[in-house]
Design an enzyme around this catalytic site. Structure first.
Site, short mmCIF file in Angstrom:
data_model
loop_
_atom_site.label_atom_id
_atom_site.label_comp_id
_atom_site.label_asym_id
_atom_site.label_seq_id
_atom_site.Cartn_x
_atom_site.Cartn_y
_atom_site.Cartn_z
N ARG A 137 0.87 -1.18 0.00
CA ARG A 137 0.00 0.00 0.00
C ARG A 137 0.90 1.22 0.00
NH1 ARG A 137 -0.85 2.47 4.72
NH2 ARG A 137 -1.20 0.72 6.10
N HIS A 197 -3.10 4.31 5.22
CA HIS A 197 -4.17 3.30 5.37
C HIS A 197 -5.51 3.89 4.94
CE1 HIS A 197 -6.85 0.34 7.04
NE2 HIS A 197 -7.43 1.28 7.77
N TYR A 204 4.83 5.11 11.07
CA TYR A 204 5.22 3.71 11.30
C TYR A 204 5.94 3.06 10.11
CZ TYR A 204 0.69 3.09 8.93
OH TYR A 204 -0.36 3.16 8.04
#
Ligand SMILES: Cc1ncc(C[n+]2csc(CCOP(=O)(O)OP(=O)(O)O)c2C)c(N)n1
Length: 377
Positions: free
Chosen positions: A256, A260, A269
């Site tokens: 990805r 998100h 992260y």
């Protein structure tokens, strides 16, 4: 006595590598026209995605989960799905919806918070978006068992992420699928993160594909940025399903590229370097390299495809935004057949607040729509 009862192996399939070179022996039979169509749908998915992100930033869409990077996993697989198969998506499958010919304006309407956008036309054999992680594989297996019971030749296909494989629902679905030899294809888009949780923290298994072995059927891992490998694995799995040989789990190993959702900040992260590495493996770029080598690509064609996609997207946005918007209290109409006492109370409260705001604005001499007033408030 001690003996080995079971050994297992998991195959990995890549047909088109990052340089656009393809393994001719493994290449599925796709015509030039089909390959071009694949490319065109991948571009359309990306243009849709880019526009959706912009609209969200302008307050014209709600929370949105971007698809960027996963176009080959989505378009490669859905190209093998037949019209009479039923697809059960999660929430990131905009490319799958588009290739199934879902009217684009309905997708924009839905992501703007209007549930009427999920009023899926009868000819689009797809279920609505499933936000509940891991719920839809169970629906797909139920559907597949019904297909088998009715002796119908179609199959069910379900999409979900790596994170969904930690949900109980996923394991129940896999178990039922194995026991009933359900004509179901499980497509796991392993984009390596479930929000901020990396796949290594999600499971101790070396692959997600091997989870199928425990349930008595095949699992295969494919390069999820390679549309030909994804297509071939899905095509084979569907042929197997339709001939009564049961389910398959396909793990599409992808990435990805974006956050998100629009409420997330992946920089917290993930390392920038990792994202850059995966950008080099961009599925659209890879297919473009292949098409160039095969003499199927020109700058003119590239520009034309982009222009047509942009035109379709702009038209769909205009159409979606021209539809009379829902009143705020109407959000209660789409989840339950009948409302609980608590929800009835909430609905009345919203109606009342809405009315009070409208009255206040009226007496202050403003003349805006009810929805506009609520947003201002
Ligand atoms: C049952 C449930 N738990 C938690 C959430 C919140 N949530 C939304 S998306 C998500 C991560 C899903 O990750 P994955 O299955 O890998 O799919 P991806 O988002 O990467 O496509 C979570 C935890 C949810 N929607 N449903």
């Amino acid at each position: 006595m001690k003996k080995v009862l079971e050994r297992f192996q998991v195959e990995y399939l890549q047909i088109l590598n990052e340089n656009g070179n393809c393994d001719k022996k493994l290449m599925p039979s796709l015509t030039k026209k089909q390959i071009k169509e694949m490319y065109e749908y991948m571009v359309l998915t990306r243009v849709f995605d880019d526009k959706a992100l912009k609209l969200q930033r302008q307050g014209r869409l709600g929370t949105y989960a971007p698809t960027r990077g996963q176009e080959a996993s989505q378009i490669g697989s859905v190209f093998a799905v037949q019209d009479d198969d039923m697809v059960f998506p999660a929430f990131r499958e905009n490319g799958v919806y588009l290739a199934r010919k879902m009217p684009m304006e309905l997708l924009f309407q839905f992501w703007a918070g209007d549930e009427r956008g999920m009023n899926i036309p009868k000819n689009v054999n797809m279920f609505p978006v499933a936000i509940t992680v891991g719920a839809q594989p169970l629906h797909a297996v139920g559907y597949a068992i019904a297909l088998k019971y009715k002796k119908m030749k179609a199959a069910a296909v379900t999409y979900f992420g790596d994170g969904a494989t930690s949900e109980g629902d996923f394991h129940e679905a896999m178990n039922f699928a194995g026991v009933y030899k359900a004509p179901c294809v499980f497509i796991c888009q392993n984009n390596q993160y479930a929000i901020s949780v990396p796949v290594e923290e999600q499971t101790a298994s070396r692959t997600l594909a091997q989870k199928a072995i425990a349930y008595g059927f095949d699992g295969i891992k494919v390069d999820g940025n390679d549309p030909f490998a994804v297509y071939k694995a899905t095509y084979d799995a569907l042929r197997k399903a339709r001939s009564g040989k049961g389910p398959t789990l396909i793990e599409c190993f992808t990435y990805r590229i974006g956050d998100h959702t629009t409420s997330d900040d992946a920089k917290k992260y993930r390392k920038e370097k990792e994202v850059k590495e995966w950008e080099k493996k961009d599925p659209i770029l890879r297919l473009k390299k292949y098409m160039k080598k095969a003499g199927m690509f020109s700058e003119r064609y590239e520009n034309e495809v982009k222009k047509i996609a942009e035109g379709l997207v702009e038209k769909a946005v205009a159409k979606a935004e021209s539809i009379q918007r829902l009143k705020p209290e109407e959000i209660f109409n789409y989840t339950y057949a009948s409302l609980t006492e608590e929800l009835k109370e909430q609905k009345e409260q919203i109606k009342l607040e809405n009315f009070t705001i409208a009255e206040k604005k009226k007496s202050a001499g403003k003349n805006t729509s009810v929805v506009g007033e609520l947003e201002e408030a």
